[in-house]
Scaffold this motif. Structure first.
Motif, PDB file in Angstrom:
ATOM      1  N   GLY A 189     -13.635   4.423   0.837  1.00 30.24           N
ATOM      2  CA  GLY A 189     -13.579   5.224  -0.383  1.00 30.24           C
ATOM      3  C   GLY A 189     -12.212   5.671  -0.809  1.00 30.24           C
ATOM      4  O   GLY A 189     -12.078   6.391  -1.813  1.00 30.24           O
ATOM      5  N   ARG A 190     -11.175   5.221  -0.118  1.00 29.57           N
ATOM      6  CA  ARG A 190      -9.796   5.589  -0.462  1.00 29.57           C
ATOM      7  C   ARG A 190      -8.991   4.361  -0.878  1.00 29.57           C
ATOM      8  O   ARG A 190      -9.178   3.283  -0.334  1.00 29.57           O
ATOM      9  CB  ARG A 190      -9.094   6.266   0.732  1.00 29.57           C
ATOM     10  CG  ARG A 190      -9.677   7.619   1.093  1.00 29.57           C
ATOM     11  CD  ARG A 190      -8.903   8.252   2.250  1.00 29.57           C
ATOM     12  NE  ARG A 190      -9.374   9.571   2.569  1.00 29.57           N
ATOM     13  CZ  ARG A 190      -8.991  10.684   1.956  1.00 29.57           C
ATOM     14  NH1 ARG A 190      -8.059  10.621   1.005  1.00 29.57           N
ATOM     15  NH2 ARG A 190      -9.487  11.849   2.290  1.00 29.57           N
TER      16      ARG A 190
ATOM     17  N   HIS B  89      -6.892  11.061  -9.501  1.00 28.33           N
ATOM     18  CA  HIS B  89      -7.367  11.841  -8.343  1.00 28.33           C
ATOM     19  C   HIS B  89      -8.893  12.006  -8.358  1.00 28.33           C
ATOM     20  O   HIS B  89      -9.428  13.097  -8.187  1.00 28.33           O
ATOM     21  CB  HIS B  89      -6.683  13.214  -8.297  1.00 28.33           C
ATOM     22  CG  HIS B  89      -5.195  13.131  -8.222  1.00 28.33           C
ATOM     23  ND1 HIS B  89      -4.531  12.649  -7.115  1.00 28.33           N
ATOM     24  CD2 HIS B  89      -4.238  13.442  -9.143  1.00 28.33           C
ATOM     25  CE1 HIS B  89      -3.229  12.681  -7.335  1.00 28.33           C
ATOM     26  NE2 HIS B  89      -3.026  13.140  -8.551  1.00 28.33           N
ATOM     27  N   VAL B  90      -9.585  10.874  -8.533  1.00 32.59           N
ATOM     28  CA  VAL B  90     -11.044  10.894  -8.679  1.00 32.59           C
ATOM     29  C   VAL B  90     -11.734  10.897  -7.316  1.00 32.59           C
ATOM     30  O   VAL B  90     -11.433  10.070  -6.452  1.00 32.59           O
ATOM     31  CB  VAL B  90     -11.510   9.679  -9.505  1.00 32.59           C
ATOM     32  CG1 VAL B  90     -13.030   9.527  -9.433  1.00 32.59           C
ATOM     33  CG2 VAL B  90     -11.047   9.815 -10.944  1.00 32.59           C
TER      34      VAL B  90
ATOM     35  N   SER C 121     -17.327  -4.149   2.895  1.00 33.47           N
ATOM     36  CA  SER C 121     -18.551  -3.637   2.297  1.00 33.47           C
ATOM     37  C   SER C 121     -18.638  -2.131   2.526  1.00 33.47           C
ATOM     38  O   SER C 121     -18.400  -1.649   3.632  1.00 33.47           O
ATOM     39  CB  SER C 121     -19.761  -4.336   2.922  1.00 33.47           C
ATOM     40  OG  SER C 121     -20.956  -3.841   2.383  1.00 33.47           O
ATOM     41  N   GLY C 122     -18.944  -1.392   1.461  1.00 41.13           N
ATOM     42  CA  GLY C 122     -19.050   0.053   1.580  1.00 41.13           C
ATOM     43  C   GLY C 122     -17.745   0.805   1.391  1.00 41.13           C
ATOM     44  O   GLY C 122     -17.700   2.021   1.556  1.00 41.13           O
ATOM     45  N   SER C 123     -16.684   0.075   1.016  1.00 38.02           N
ATOM     46  CA  SER C 123     -15.383   0.732   0.862  1.00 38.02           C
ATOM     47  C   SER C 123     -15.227   1.446  -0.479  1.00 38.02           C
ATOM     48  O   SER C 123     -14.250   2.163  -0.684  1.00 38.02           O
ATOM     49  CB  SER C 123     -14.255  -0.284   1.037  1.00 38.02           C
ATOM     50  OG  SER C 123     -14.329  -1.304   0.053  1.00 38.02           O
ATOM     51  N   GLY C 124     -16.176   1.228  -1.412  1.00 34.85           N
ATOM     52  CA  GLY C 124     -16.139   1.945  -2.686  1.00 34.85           C
ATOM     53  C   GLY C 124     -15.821   1.086  -3.890  1.00 34.85           C
ATOM     54  O   GLY C 124     -15.675   1.598  -4.998  1.00 34.85           O
ATOM     55  N   LYS C 125     -15.724  -0.232  -3.709  1.00 36.31           N
ATOM     56  CA  LYS C 125     -15.329  -1.116  -4.802  1.00 36.31           C
ATOM     57  C   LYS C 125     -16.294  -1.036  -5.987  1.00 36.31           C
ATOM     58  O   LYS C 125     -15.883  -0.759  -7.116  1.00 36.31           O
ATOM     59  CB  LYS C 125     -15.241  -2.557  -4.293  1.00 36.31           C
ATOM     60  CG  LYS C 125     -14.331  -2.745  -3.086  1.00 36.31           C
ATOM     61  CD  LYS C 125     -14.271  -4.194  -2.636  1.00 36.31           C
ATOM     62  CE  LYS C 125     -15.617  -4.773  -2.213  1.00 36.31           C
ATOM     63  NZ  LYS C 125     -16.199  -4.093  -1.028  1.00 36.31           N
TER      64      LYS C 125
ATOM     65  N   ASP D 218     -10.078  10.797  -3.945  1.00 37.84           N
ATOM     66  CA  ASP D 218      -8.714  10.894  -4.459  1.00 37.84           C
ATOM     67  C   ASP D 218      -8.180   9.539  -4.940  1.00 37.84           C
ATOM     68  O   ASP D 218      -7.081   9.111  -4.585  1.00 37.84           O
ATOM     69  CB  ASP D 218      -7.787  11.477  -3.389  1.00 37.84           C
ATOM     70  CG  ASP D 218      -6.481  11.996  -3.970  1.00 37.84           C
ATOM     71  OD1 ASP D 218      -6.492  12.445  -5.124  1.00 37.84           O
ATOM     72  OD2 ASP D 218      -5.460  11.936  -3.265  1.00 37.84           O
ATOM     73  N   ILE D 219      -8.966   8.872  -5.798  1.00 32.89           N
ATOM     74  CA  ILE D 219      -8.590   7.561  -6.326  1.00 32.89           C
ATOM     75  C   ILE D 219      -7.742   7.725  -7.592  1.00 32.89           C
ATOM     76  O   ILE D 219      -8.156   8.396  -8.541  1.00 32.89           O
ATOM     77  CB  ILE D 219      -9.842   6.718  -6.669  1.00 32.89           C
ATOM     78  CG1 ILE D 219     -10.695   6.469  -5.423  1.00 32.89           C
ATOM     79  CG2 ILE D 219      -9.443   5.408  -7.342  1.00 32.89           C
ATOM     80  CD1 ILE D 219     -10.097   5.531  -4.424  1.00 32.89           C
TER      81      ILE D 219
END
Length: 216
Positions: free
Chosen positions: A209-210, A9-10, A39-43, A22-23
């Protein structure tokens, strides 16, 4: 089996913006996982978070069962090879770049022999005479493979890879694929390359980011 990496739940904020939300996922020894998304999704943020470069705003990251803190970050960095899209080799020549880590206390006394240098290069479709070349005169694809060769010489078993095949031709990619077919190596990667994705046994998809999908 204890996972090498566990995100629980990061969430991470940077510059007053939520970059991870909430990763949760686990990565087990020998897995080859790829982070996918626009791009920008949080990878890449996931890789940087694991290396201790982003502070957590919520949740916890575990490395081999221990929560992320100063000591566990040092443990991650000691056994991990992080290789970005255009690695900084940190030395004037390719030979010096390969031998650079062996000047430090943690690896002193383990300097590889000439034959080991050449073997690591050949595994990655690089000629022995590249050792004589200046680091700033070689291609991005060659830098990527030299950084990989350095990880192999150091005996790293966890690889964090950010678009590591982005500048490689087909033969070079096949050599990299062959190296990472080793079941003793664990990989968490970022990629858009369909060939790389197809060879990973775990695909983790992100959006804004999810984590939206985790397929094995």
């Amino acid at each position: 089996m204890t996972p090498i990496i566990r995100f629980e739940h990061v969430s991470v904020n940077a510059h007053e913006k939520t970059i991870l939300s909430d990763i949760s996922f686990e990565l087990f020894p020998g897995e080859k996982a790829v982070l996918c998304g626009k791009s920008g999704s949080g990878k890449s943020s996931i890789l940087r978070t694991l290396l201790g470069l982003h502070a957590l705003s919520r949740g916890m990251v575990y490395f081999r069962g221990k929560p992320l803190d100063y000591l566990s970050v040092q443990a991650i960095r000691s056994c991990t090879a992080y290789i970005g899209q255009e690695p900084v080799l940190g030395a004037d020549s390719v030979r010096e770049a390969l031998l650079l880590p062996f000047q430090f206390k943690a690896h002193r006394g383990r300097q590889p022999a000439e034959a080991q240098l050449i073997e690591a290069l050949q595994r990655l479709q690089l000629p022995a005479d590249i050792l004589k070349q200046a680091s700033n005169h070689i291609s991005v694809g060659e830098k990527q493979r030299i950084a990989l060769a350095r990880g192999l010489l150091l005996g790293k078993n966890l690889y964090l890879l950010d678009e590591v095949t982005s500048a490689l031709d087909e033969a070079s990619k096949q050599a990299v694929f062959e190296v990472f077919s080793d079941p003793g190596l664990t990989v968490l990667s970022v990629a858009h390359d369909p060939d790389w994705i197809s060879r990973c046994n775990r695909v983790i998809k992100l959006e804004e980011g999810r984590l939206i999908q985790d397929v094995t």
